[in-house]
Design a protein around this motif. Structure first.
Motif, PDB file in Angstrom:
ATOM      1  N   LYS A 159       0.815  -1.217   0.000  1.00 12.84           N
ATOM      2  CA  LYS A 159       0.000   0.000   0.000  1.00 12.84           C
ATOM      3  C   LYS A 159       0.850   1.268   0.000  1.00 12.84           C
ATOM      4  CE  LYS A 159      -3.934  -2.197   2.278  1.00 12.84           C
ATOM      5  NZ  LYS A 159      -4.707  -2.343   3.549  1.00 12.84           N
ATOM      6  N   GLN A 160       2.123   1.109   0.360  1.00 14.47           N
ATOM      7  CA  GLN A 160       3.041   2.250   0.348  1.00 14.47           C
ATOM      8  C   GLN A 160       3.874   2.294  -0.942  1.00 14.47           C
ATOM      9  OE1 GLN A 160       4.936   2.976   4.388  1.00 14.47           O
ATOM     10  NE2 GLN A 160       4.002   0.975   4.778  1.00 14.47           N
ATOM     11  N   GLY A 161       3.462   1.483  -1.911  1.00 12.72           N
ATOM     12  CA  GLY A 161       4.117   1.517  -3.213  1.00 12.72           C
ATOM     13  C   GLY A 161       5.373   0.681  -3.309  1.00 12.72           C
ATOM     14  N   ILE A 162       5.613  -0.181  -2.352  1.00 12.07           N
ATOM     15  CA  ILE A 162       6.817  -1.018  -2.354  1.00 12.07           C
ATOM     16  C   ILE A 162       6.454  -2.399  -2.886  1.00 12.07           C
ATOM     17  CG2 ILE A 162       8.558  -2.140  -0.886  1.00 12.07           C
ATOM     18  CD1 ILE A 162       8.257   0.297   0.997  1.00 12.07           C
ATOM     19  N   HIS A 163       7.193  -2.867  -3.861  1.00 13.42           N
ATOM     20  CA  HIS A 163       6.915  -4.186  -4.423  1.00 13.42           C
ATOM     21  C   HIS A 163       7.360  -5.264  -3.438  1.00 13.42           C
ATOM     22  CE1 HIS A 163       5.972  -7.012  -7.610  1.00 13.42           C
ATOM     23  NE2 HIS A 163       7.054  -7.685  -7.254  1.00 13.42           N
ATOM     24  N   VAL A 164       6.508  -6.255  -3.246  1.00  8.26           N
ATOM     25  CA  VAL A 164       6.765  -7.288  -2.238  1.00  8.26           C
ATOM     26  C   VAL A 164       6.747  -8.672  -2.881  1.00  8.26           C
ATOM     27  CG1 VAL A 164       5.973  -8.337  -0.083  1.00  8.26           C
ATOM     28  CG2 VAL A 164       5.656  -5.880  -0.462  1.00  8.26           C
ATOM     29  N   HIS A 165       7.768  -9.465  -2.557  1.00  6.20           N
ATOM     30  CA  HIS A 165       7.778 -10.883  -2.907  1.00  6.20           C
ATOM     31  C   HIS A 165       7.379 -11.630  -1.635  1.00  6.20           C
ATOM     32  CE1 HIS A 165       9.943  -9.932  -6.624  1.00  6.20           C
ATOM     33  NE2 HIS A 165      10.746  -9.169  -5.891  1.00  6.20           N
ATOM     34  N   LEU A 166       6.211 -12.249  -1.650  1.00  6.43           N
ATOM     35  CA  LEU A 166       5.709 -12.987  -0.490  1.00  6.43           C
ATOM     36  C   LEU A 166       5.963 -14.473  -0.719  1.00  6.43           C
ATOM     37  CD1 LEU A 166       4.200 -13.121   2.207  1.00  6.43           C
ATOM     38  CD2 LEU A 166       2.044 -13.026   0.932  1.00  6.43           C
ATOM     39  N   VAL A 167       6.863 -15.047   0.058  1.00  5.77           N
ATOM     40  CA  VAL A 167       7.294 -16.429  -0.148  1.00  5.77           C
ATOM     41  C   VAL A 167       6.670 -17.331   0.904  1.00  5.77           C
ATOM     42  CG1 VAL A 167       9.287 -17.976  -0.219  1.00  5.77           C
ATOM     43  CG2 VAL A 167       9.466 -15.680  -1.164  1.00  5.77           C
ATOM     44  N   GLU A 168       6.075 -18.415   0.469  1.00  2.79           N
ATOM     45  CA  GLU A 168       5.417 -19.369   1.369  1.00  2.79           C
ATOM     46  C   GLU A 168       5.879 -20.788   1.040  1.00  2.79           C
ATOM     47  OE1 GLU A 168       3.425 -21.641   3.847  1.00  2.79           O
ATOM     48  OE2 GLU A 168       3.538 -19.457   4.063  1.00  2.79           O
ATOM     49  N   LYS A 169       6.216 -21.557   2.064  1.00  4.91           N
ATOM     50  CA  LYS A 169       6.733 -22.918   1.846  1.00  4.91           C
ATOM     51  C   LYS A 169       5.642 -23.901   1.389  1.00  4.91           C
ATOM     52  CE  LYS A 169       6.032 -24.628   6.541  1.00  4.91           C
ATOM     53  NZ  LYS A 169       6.598 -25.389   7.666  1.00  4.91           N
ATOM     54  N   SER A 170       4.390 -23.657   1.771  1.00 10.32           N
ATOM     55  CA  SER A 170       3.312 -24.579   1.418  1.00 10.32           C
ATOM     56  C   SER A 170       2.625 -24.131   0.128  1.00 10.32           C
ATOM     57  CB  SER A 170       2.305 -24.685   2.560  1.00 10.32           C
ATOM     58  OG  SER A 170       1.713 -23.441   2.824  1.00 10.32           O
ATOM     59  N   ALA A 171       1.549 -24.828  -0.216  1.00  9.69           N
ATOM     60  CA  ALA A 171       0.891 -24.548  -1.494  1.00  9.69           C
ATOM     61  C   ALA A 171       0.042 -23.288  -1.478  1.00  9.69           C
ATOM     62  CB  ALA A 171       0.028 -25.745  -1.897  1.00  9.69           C
ATOM     63  N   SER A 172      -0.254 -22.748  -0.293  1.00 13.59           N
ATOM     64  CA  SER A 172      -1.089 -21.543  -0.196  1.00 13.59           C
ATOM     65  C   SER A 172      -0.660 -20.701   0.997  1.00 13.59           C
ATOM     66  CB  SER A 172      -2.562 -21.926  -0.046  1.00 13.59           C
ATOM     67  OG  SER A 172      -3.354 -20.785   0.266  1.00 13.59           O
ATOM     68  N   ILE A 173      -0.881 -19.420   0.891  1.00 15.31           N
ATOM     69  CA  ILE A 173      -0.694 -18.560   2.050  1.00 15.31           C
ATOM     70  C   ILE A 173      -1.876 -18.772   3.003  1.00 15.31           C
ATOM     71  CG2 ILE A 173       0.611 -16.875   0.713  1.00 15.31           C
ATOM     72  CD1 ILE A 173      -1.846 -15.040   0.768  1.00 15.31           C
ATOM     73  N   GLY A 174      -1.759 -18.273   4.213  1.00 15.20           N
ATOM     74  CA  GLY A 174      -2.814 -18.430   5.212  1.00 15.20           C
ATOM     75  C   GLY A 174      -2.264 -18.848   6.561  1.00 15.20           C
ATOM     76  N   GLY A 175      -1.205 -19.666   6.536  1.00 12.14           N
ATOM     77  CA  GLY A 175      -0.531 -20.040   7.772  1.00 12.14           C
ATOM     78  C   GLY A 175      -1.413 -20.796   8.746  1.00 12.14           C
ATOM     79  N   ASN A 176      -1.130 -20.633  10.020  1.00  8.87           N
ATOM     80  CA  ASN A 176      -1.876 -21.334  11.062  1.00  8.87           C
ATOM     81  C   ASN A 176      -3.271 -20.746  11.269  1.00  8.87           C
ATOM     82  OD1 ASN A 176      -0.083 -23.441  12.140  1.00  8.87           O
ATOM     83  ND2 ASN A 176       1.256 -21.734  12.677  1.00  8.87           N
ATOM     84  N   MET A 177      -3.408 -19.456  11.022  1.00  9.12           N
ATOM     85  CA  MET A 177      -4.704 -18.823  11.305  1.00  9.12           C
ATOM     86  C   MET A 177      -5.819 -19.410  10.450  1.00  9.12           C
ATOM     87  SD  MET A 177      -5.737 -14.777  11.366  1.00  9.12           S
ATOM     88  CE  MET A 177      -7.428 -14.280  11.691  1.00  9.12           C
ATOM     89  N   VAL A 178      -5.493 -19.826   9.238  1.00  6.23           N
ATOM     90  CA  VAL A 178      -6.523 -20.361   8.359  1.00  6.23           C
ATOM     91  C   VAL A 178      -7.028 -21.717   8.845  1.00  6.23           C
ATOM     92  CG1 VAL A 178      -5.108 -21.686   6.731  1.00  6.23           C
ATOM     93  CG2 VAL A 178      -7.099 -20.431   5.889  1.00  6.23           C
ATOM     94  N   LYS A 179      -6.268 -22.333   9.769  1.00  5.32           N
ATOM     95  CA  LYS A 179      -6.625 -23.674  10.234  1.00  5.32           C
ATOM     96  C   LYS A 179      -7.399 -23.684  11.552  1.00  5.32           C
ATOM     97  CE  LYS A 179      -2.246 -25.384   8.311  1.00  5.32           C
ATOM     98  NZ  LYS A 179      -0.955 -26.038   8.650  1.00  5.32           N
ATOM     99  N   ILE A 180      -7.381 -22.575  12.277  1.00 12.55           N
ATOM    100  CA  ILE A 180      -7.854 -22.637  13.672  1.00 12.55           C
ATOM    101  C   ILE A 180      -9.363 -22.509  13.835  1.00 12.55           C
ATOM    102  CG2 ILE A 180      -5.670 -21.848  14.614  1.00 12.55           C
ATOM    103  CD1 ILE A 180      -6.839 -19.080  14.923  1.00 12.55           C
ATOM    104  N   GLY A 181     -10.069 -22.245  12.753  1.00 13.01           N
ATOM    105  CA  GLY A 181     -11.533 -22.236  12.829  1.00 13.01           C
ATOM    106  C   GLY A 181     -12.117 -21.009  13.495  1.00 13.01           C
ATOM    107  N   LYS A 182     -11.851 -20.873  14.802  1.00 12.26           N
ATOM    108  CA  LYS A 182     -12.407 -19.758  15.557  1.00 12.26           C
ATOM    109  C   LYS A 182     -11.283 -18.935  16.196  1.00 12.26           C
ATOM    110  CE  LYS A 182     -16.723 -21.104  15.042  1.00 12.26           C
ATOM    111  NZ  LYS A 182     -17.716 -20.327  14.267  1.00 12.26           N
ATOM    112  N   VAL A 183     -11.524 -17.644  16.313  1.00 13.91           N
ATOM    113  CA  VAL A 183     -10.642 -16.760  17.075  1.00 13.91           C
ATOM    114  C   VAL A 183     -11.468 -16.131  18.187  1.00 13.91           C
ATOM    115  CG1 VAL A 183      -9.042 -16.254  15.190  1.00 13.91           C
ATOM    116  CG2 VAL A 183     -11.074 -14.840  15.469  1.00 13.91           C
ATOM    117  N   PHE A 184     -10.814 -15.819  19.295  1.00 17.89           N
ATOM    118  CA  PHE A 184     -11.562 -15.215  20.401  1.00 17.89           C
ATOM    119  C   PHE A 184     -11.508 -13.696  20.313  1.00 17.89           C
ATOM    120  CE2 PHE A 184      -7.487 -16.974  21.904  1.00 17.89           C
ATOM    121  CZ  PHE A 184      -6.765 -15.808  22.114  1.00 17.89           C
TER     122      PHE A 184
END
Length: 771
Positions: free
Chosen positions: A157-182
């Protein structure tokens, strides 16, 4: 050409204690002029310095005033304005380290020595210049969890080009797996994917973010502002640009493997898509599972599959790196008392999260792996592998485990009537507003949710559909056996399993628990031990989602500060290498505490990473390395000046960042210490060599005091290096006939300036006995 001297009265802070006329008479022969002002740091004083330099054109200037830590940069800017090289300016500290020292009967004597030392230093100094390093206006974010996503979006958003590298097949990390957040605000559980999904979509839509999945960092070279990063990608058997996500490859694939998205509670095909809404949105083929039968190739309508795809290396040029590698849940299998993996029905909190998730293996229905039915009793065991000093555990609290247990307990009680929960805890830790959530959960009452303070000693299976957890209630309940049909372990948060490779590639420091270490967690958060490489989120240590997002935005802010500049300016306090003298022995490369020296056909010094400690200079046998601001000539010149008047003094070498500032604090607090102490500032005592000590003794020093506190602001490696250096200096001096008891080392502490004063007094008494 002789230098000029400016004396500051500092109101009467200096002039009321020091005889400035006597000082002028004592040093006048060695200087071009001596000028006096009431306040050199005032605007009028600064303008006067500029005018005087322009008219007199001295070979450098000495500012005899307060500590260089106060106004040295401003005085140097005056020299620049007057067309004088700013590094020909030296500040003689005659206020904090002279006039303000208590019980000195004649501080003028010390002031003369201090000013003479500065005059000699300027005479032996050379003009230097800052270097400018061009900045590459792109960044690498390693890790595609909530931390990496937040940092990437903030930078993009500040105009800086970003290379986002992820070891798995999709981004999302652990948060995408936890179902619910408090939520501490609404005192409820909210859908994790409902919050994360829009952010994943935003990443995919942002043209400034390039997502590189199934890839890991394998090498990093260069320095802050200009890194060359090598990524190693897994074989990408499906072309993401061609894939339409029709799913026919997954439908026809007959190879089943454990599904890591569901923490191996279910199976998936070798051709798969991690979850609905994944990014990249294309399907993937697991190269470790695929048997290359070719059925998917035949089924693909757009010819997007190439089973002969190979591992590739991608080289990126970036200006900064953010490590957001996240965490992994500790595998409690080694803790035999809990029976994990041996006793059916024992699971972890992350596995429970998948069971409760609507996109999980049971579509959100709570089912015990032991009975295949809704559990009647659940026992949650806290602090599994955390707050424990046994091998394989971590001594710290994992921060979120108590809240995770409360979240799941609260959700289960609200949505699964008839299920009772026991939480066996060491201490319930719910900081800040989370205490409100804890309080509301406690209201569920003794009927459905019970808290037992105590550690579980053993979990065992008593029959086909029952487990027993034996716990000692430390609040007076004694040993209790709790029957359950599900045991949930709140396992410690551990560093990502990729961290070893990241550390090897980048050279960043790690904590004892292998999380990424910040350079200074209080004063320089997110900055790692390598300039230009930052850390965010749980790569740094256990924290909740809110703290992770805040830290990620902080890291992005630091990166933005750096990359929005055209150049990075570096002060010339780094080691300089003469390639013609270098014999490629590599001793400097192996010993550099900052890892600033590297081999690229020839030995090179990274001026950005170099901290200017000078250790490499003292190690170099061929004298190929030098530290211009603290050259042999300058150090010996300072010694000459400090001992010029023939006073038998204690030469006191103090590191510039810790011990020297502690000495300033002694004066600011009007402490007294021996009047014959003569302080010489060095980057670190690592810069000193035996010859410097011998030169001091030859010129009349009665003792040499070494004060260095850099180890107290660094790690154990620096402490070991300082200890080794002191031993080398003492042994070398002893071999030349110097009594080792005339050399004293003190590991200074910045806030404990009284300790420095006490040690100087103690050393003085030792020397009195010897004399």
């Amino acid at each position: 050409m002789k230098p000029g001297v400016f004396l500051c009265c500092c109101g009467d802070n200096i002039s009321s204690k020091i005889d400035l006329d006597k000082l002028k008479r004592s040093v006048c022969e060695d200087v071009q002029f001596i000028d006096e002002a009431t306040y050199l740091c005032s605007n009028e004083g600064m303008e006067h310095i500029v005018t005087k330099i322009k008219s007199e054109k001295p070979g450098g200037i000495v500012i005899a005033a307060c500590s260089p830590k106060m106004h040295e940069k401003r005085f140097r800017s005056c020299a620049e304005r007057a067309n004088m090289n700013q590094y020909l300016v030296d500040v003689a500290n005659i206020r904090e380290q002279c006039a303000w020292v208590s019980k000195d009967p004649d501080p003028t004597v010390k002031a003369i020595d201090i000013v003479n030392s500065s005059i000699n230093a300027v005479k032996n100094s050379v003009g230097l210049a800052k270097i400018q390093i061009p900045v590459i206006k792109s960044a690498l974010v390693v890790g595609g969890g909530i931390s990496g996503i937040t940092a990437a979006l903030s930078l993009a958003k500040q105009g800086i080009h970003v290379h986002l590298v992820e070891k798995s097949a999709s981004i999302g990390g652990n948060m995408v797996k936890i179902g619910k957040v408090f939520s501490a605000d609404t005192l409820s559980e909210e859908c994790a994917m409902c919050s994360l999904g829009p952010l994943i979509s935003e990443v995919g839509e942002n043209h400034n973010i390039d997502v590189i999945s199934m890839a890991e960092v394998s090498g990093v070279s260069g320095h802050m502002g200009n890194f060359s990063v090598t990524l190693q990608t897994d074989p990408k058997m499906i072309d993401g640009d061609r894939c339409t996500s029709c799913g026919r490859c997954a439908e026809i694939c007959s190879i089943n493997v454990p599904d890591e998205f569901n923490f191996n509670l279910t199976l998936r095909n070798a051709a798969y898509k991690p979850f609905a809404g994944a990014l990249p949105s294309s399907f993937s083929i697991d190269p470790d599972a695929c048997i290359k039968c070719g059925k998917c190739v035949e089924a693909c309508p757009v010819d997007a599959i190439n089973l002969e795809s190979k591992t590739k290396n991608i080289v990126l040029e970036v200006g900064a790196i953010v490590l957001a590698t996240g965490y992994t849940e500790l595998n409690p299998e080694q803790m035999e008392e809990f029976g994990y993996k041996r006793i059916q029905g024992v699971i972890t909190q992350m596995e429970l999260a998948r069971l409760l998730a609507v996109n999980g293996p049971t579509s959100g229905k709570l089912i015990s792996p032991l009975t295949g039915k809704k559990p009647r009793n659940i026992v949650m065991i806290q602090c599994v592998g955390s707050r424990d000093r046994k091998q394989g555990s971590i001594p710290q609290c994992s921060t979120i485990c108590c809240m995770t247990a409360l979240k799941h307990a609260n959700y289960i009680v609200n949505h699964n009537k008839g299920t009772d929960i026991y939480i066996c805890y060491t201490d319930m830790r719910t900081p800040g507003t989370y205490e409100n959530y804890y309080f509301e959960t406690q209201k569920k009452g003794e009927k459905s949710l019970r808290f037992i303070r105590g550690k579980v000693a053993q979990v065992k299976k008593v029959n086909n559909d029952a487990l027993v957890a034996r716990v000692e209630d430390t609040l007076g309940g004694g040993v209790t056996d709790i029957e359950a049909d599900m045991i949930v372990l709140s396992s410690a948060l551990m560093p990502s399993d990729t961290i070893a490779g990241v550390q090897e590639a980048t050279g960043v420091g790690l904590t004892n628990e292998k999380f990424v270490k910040e350079k200074n967690s209080k004063m320089d958060p997110t900055q790692t031990t390598v300039p230009g490489i930052f850390v965010s989120g749980t790569a740094k240590g256990a924290m909740d989602i809110t703290e992770t997002i805040n830290m990620s935005r902080s890291a992005a802010s630091r990166v933005s500060e750096m990359l929005t500049q055209e150049f990075i300016e570096v002060e010339p306090n780094f080691a300089v290498l003469d390639q013609d003298r270098c014999n490629q022995c590599l001793s400097c490369l192996e010993q550099c505490p900052a890892k600033a020296i590297y081999l690229d056909k020839m030995v090179e010094v990274d001026p950005v990473a170099c901290t200017g400690c000078g250790y490499c200079v003292s190690l170099c046998e061929t004298k190929a390395l030098s530290l211009p601001l603290y050259s042999d000539q300058v150090i010996q010149a300072r010694i000459d000046g400090a001992l010029k008047m023939g006073n038998r003094s204690i030469l006191t070498f103090l590191d510039e960042k810790i011990a020297y500032v502690a000495a300033d604090n002694m004066g600011s607090n009007r402490l007294n210490y021996p009047t014959d102490v003569r302080i010489i500032k060095v980057p670190s005592i690592l810069r000193l060599e035996v010859k410097h000590l011998l030169y001091g003794f030859k010129k009349g020093a009665k003792g040499i005091f070494l004060g260095d506190g850099t180890a107290n602001a660094s790690d154990e490696t620096m402490d070991e290096m300082l200890t080794k250096k002191v031993q080398e200096l003492m042994q070398g001096a002893s071999e030349e006939g110097i009594d080792p008891s005339r050399i004293y080392f003190y590991p200074a502490y910045l806030p404990h300036y009284k300790g420095l004063a006490d040690k100087l007094k103690e050393f003085s008494k030792i020397l009195e006995k010897i004399e």
